[in-house]
Structure formats: C-alpha cells, structure tokens
Design a protein around this motif. Structure first.
Motif, mmCIF file in Angstrom:
data_model
loop_
_atom_site.group_PDB
_atom_site.id
_atom_site.type_symbol
_atom_site.label_atom_id
_atom_site.label_comp_id
_atom_site.label_asym_id
_atom_site.label_seq_id
_atom_site.Cartn_x
_atom_site.Cartn_y
_atom_site.Cartn_z
ATOM 1 N N THR A 81 0.836 -1.193 0.000
ATOM 2 C CA THR A 81 0.000 0.000 0.000
ATOM 3 C C THR A 81 0.872 1.244 0.000
ATOM 4 O O THR A 81 1.677 1.453 0.908
ATOM 5 C CB THR A 81 -0.973 0.027 1.201
ATOM 6 N N THR A 82 0.740 2.031 -1.050
ATOM 7 C CA THR A 82 1.488 3.293 -1.151
ATOM 8 C C THR A 82 0.564 4.485 -0.940
ATOM 9 O O THR A 82 1.035 5.618 -0.838
ATOM 10 C CB THR A 82 2.138 3.431 -2.538
ATOM 11 N N GLU A 83 -0.740 4.245 -0.870
ATOM 12 C CA GLU A 83 -1.711 5.336 -0.776
ATOM 13 C C GLU A 83 -2.013 5.731 0.663
ATOM 14 O O GLU A 83 -2.392 6.861 0.939
ATOM 15 C CB GLU A 83 -3.011 4.923 -1.476
ATOM 16 N N GLN A 84 -1.887 4.783 1.595
ATOM 17 C CA GLN A 84 -2.222 5.068 2.988
ATOM 18 C C GLN A 84 -1.504 4.065 3.887
ATOM 19 O O GLN A 84 -1.005 3.047 3.413
ATOM 20 C CB GLN A 84 -3.730 4.986 3.202
ATOM 21 N N GLU A 85 -1.461 4.380 5.179
ATOM 22 C CA GLU A 85 -0.869 3.436 6.117
ATOM 23 C C GLU A 85 -1.793 2.228 6.267
ATOM 24 O O GLU A 85 -3.018 2.350 6.167
ATOM 25 C CB GLU A 85 -0.660 4.107 7.478
ATOM 26 N N TYR A 86 -1.190 1.088 6.541
ATOM 27 C CA TYR A 86 -1.982 -0.134 6.611
ATOM 28 C C TYR A 86 -3.006 -0.080 7.739
ATOM 29 O O TYR A 86 -4.105 -0.621 7.598
ATOM 30 C CB TYR A 86 -1.081 -1.353 6.780
ATOM 31 N N ARG A 87 -2.679 0.598 8.836
ATOM 32 C CA ARG A 87 -3.649 0.667 9.937
ATOM 33 C C ARG A 87 -4.934 1.363 9.478
ATOM 34 O O ARG A 87 -6.024 1.040 9.951
ATOM 35 C CB ARG A 87 -3.048 1.385 11.142
ATOM 36 N N ASP A 88 -4.805 2.316 8.556
ATOM 37 C CA ASP A 88 -5.991 2.977 8.005
ATOM 38 C C ASP A 88 -6.763 2.025 7.095
ATOM 39 O O ASP A 88 -7.995 2.077 7.029
ATOM 40 C CB ASP A 88 -5.584 4.230 7.230
ATOM 41 N N VAL A 89 -6.031 1.167 6.377
ATOM 42 C CA VAL A 89 -6.682 0.135 5.559
ATOM 43 C C VAL A 89 -7.519 -0.767 6.454
ATOM 44 O O VAL A 89 -8.680 -1.091 6.136
ATOM 45 C CB VAL A 89 -5.645 -0.698 4.782
ATOM 46 N N VAL A 90 -6.959 -1.169 7.598
ATOM 47 C CA VAL A 90 -7.651 -2.071 8.519
ATOM 48 C C VAL A 90 -8.921 -1.426 9.054
ATOM 49 O O VAL A 90 -9.985 -2.054 9.114
ATOM 50 C CB VAL A 90 -6.712 -2.473 9.677
ATOM 51 N N VAL A 91 -8.831 -0.146 9.430
ATOM 52 C CA VAL A 91 -9.991 0.564 9.972
ATOM 53 C C VAL A 91 -11.092 0.675 8.917
ATOM 54 O O VAL A 91 -12.262 0.386 9.193
ATOM 55 C CB VAL A 91 -9.583 1.975 10.469
#
Length: 291
Positions: A81-91
C-alpha cells in the motif's frame, strides 16, 4: 446476423469450445459474488489484473475484497500500500465488513521479527524505505566507488520487498524464487512508482511482471487515472495485464450526486460479462454491484 457473427458461428461448429478447457481454469475469487459470476467464477489463477480509475471510484476497496477473500480461503497475502498506512486500511475495511485484524499480520517496516507465521505481510512506505536502505547498504559493501542509491518508490525496491515478503510467509523454498503455495499479491497503487516519470510506466510494468509473475501468484494492482483528463498516470500497465477492470464515476457537477460504475474490459481465458455494473459503497458490505 453480420458477416463477422456468421464466421464466428461457423468456426464454433467446426471447432466447438472445449468444456474441459473451461473447467480446467482454476478460478480465484475477487471477494464479490456478482463480479465472480461475471468472470465465470473468478479471476484465472496466476493472472495479473489491474483495476483502473480516478480517485474515489472504489479501487482500493476492490483490493481489500480481493485480499480478504484470500485470507478467508487460507491464501497467504502480500499487501503493498502506497496510498495510505496499513492501519488505516484495517480501519476502513472493518467499517466495510472485512476484519483483517483476525489474521496474523506482519509489516516489513517493523524492526522486530514475526512472533508467529503471518498470513498477511504488509509492505507500506515504511517497509519500502527499510528495504531501500538495505539495498543501498548492500551496494556500498559490493563497491564503495559506485554506490547505487535506491529510492523507496522504485520498482527495484518493490521487487526486493515482494521477495522478502515471500520469505516471511515461508512460501518459497531455498534456491527457488517461485512460491510453492498460492499467494495473493495486492499493489495499491502502481502509479506511485512512476508518478514523476510517467513515460517509464510500460518499462517498469514489464520489469515487475518479469521478476514476480508466477503461476502460483494471482495479482490485483491498481492504477490511478487523473480526474482532470480521465487518463492514466503513465501508459503500460494495462498492456501487460491479463485482465483490466475499469471503474469510473459520472460527472458529479452534472449528476449532482456520486454515481460509480465498473466494467470488465478484458480478462484472458474468460468469457466475461460485457455489461457495466452500477456500484455502491455500503457500510458493512463494501462494494455492492448491480446490473
């Protein structure tokens, strides 16, 4: 019936499609039933599929569905993921009904070693920075006169990071680069790797596919389109892809609302649907497709 249709019908009578050929294609679920149905059961195993479109059409959510379907099926997942941090993906995924937190996760950006075998390895910008530094240090050790400095958002760094992720997932054997188990690879988005050099998109795309394309890897990559022109940030990825899923939205100023759509533009080894879907993004469900 047109002349072309008549010729096609005659060819089918002489050389009828083999049902065994169709049934022998192993399908990988996208995580969205309606899309799987439109693809004769899913993406052909080992394919490279690119989801294209401007920001806000749902490409990243499609990538989440694909990765989450893999986790539920027991497939190891490499999630770049280059667009956002993975923690934001999880949320965001949890809001859409996908709980990535249920599965053992490891990030290449972490300093500690994994405490258990992960099912998903995350490669975000911090992981890419770490791998880029490692490659630069290795270059210094090999030659102090000609040191190659690696950038985080370079294809060389990306290829190395994917290889590292395979090792962490323990899907490669010593002396072999190809995974021995089926792996799902997500890269969201590829456009970040040539945003400053869009003319290099095709070269970088070929370089990545040659280095990482394997029968046991099914990949979903996203590519950004500029909202002002409706054109891709660099041409090339679509040309090397086995499948293209295009997503777009109606002009919001004219429509006075957000109306999203999706269509399968191509998918090798698949008699896919030619009709566009209307797309909604619903809490607890993610992408909802209707024709």
């Amino acid at each position: 019936m047109t002349a072309a249709s008549a010729n096609w019908a005659r060819l089918n009578l002489i050389y009828p499609p083999s049902r065994s050929d169709v049934s022998e294609v192993e399908r990988i679920s996208t995580g969205i039933k309606e899309l799987d149905d439109a693809l004769e059961g899913g993406i052909p195993k080992g394919s490279w599929v690119v989801a294209t479109g401007e920001p806000g059409v749902g490409k990243s959510i499609l990538a989440m569905h694909f990765a989450y379907a893999g986790l539920k099926a027991g497939d190891p997942v490499v999630y770049v993921t280059t667009e956002q941090e993975y923690r934001d993906v999880v949320v965001q995924a949890r809001q859409l009904g996908m709980d990535f937190g249920r599965y053992p996760t490891y990030s290449l950006g972490w300093r500690k070693e994994p405490e258990e075998l992960p099912q998903i390895v995350v490669v975000d910008i911090f992981g890419l920075l770490k791998v880029a530094r490692q490659l630069t240090e290795k270059s210094k050790e090999e030659s102090s006169d000609k040191v190659k400095r690696y950038a985080a958002l370079s294809v060389d760094t990306l290829i190395e990071a994917i290889g590292e992720a395979y090792k962490v997932l323990e899907v490669v054997e010593e002396g072999r680069g190809a995974p021995v188990r089926h792996v799902r690879l997500v890269i969201d988005s590829m456009s970040a790797f040539w945003v400053d050099k869009p003319v290099m998109a095709r070269k970088y795309s070929y370089q990545l596919k040659i280095a990482t394309h394997r029968d046991n890897v099914t990949a979903l990559l996203t590519s950004q389109y500029a909202p002002t022109t409706g054109q891709a940030y660099g041409f090339g990825l679509e040309h090397i892809a086995d499948g293209v899923i295009h997503m777009w939205m109606d002009d919001v100023e004219s429509a006075r609302e957000v109306r999203r759509h999706l269509i399968i533009k191509k998918m090798r080894m698949t008699n896919h649907s030619r009709k566009a879907f209307d797309v909604e993004i619903e809490p607890g469900r993610g992408l909802v497709l209707r024709q």
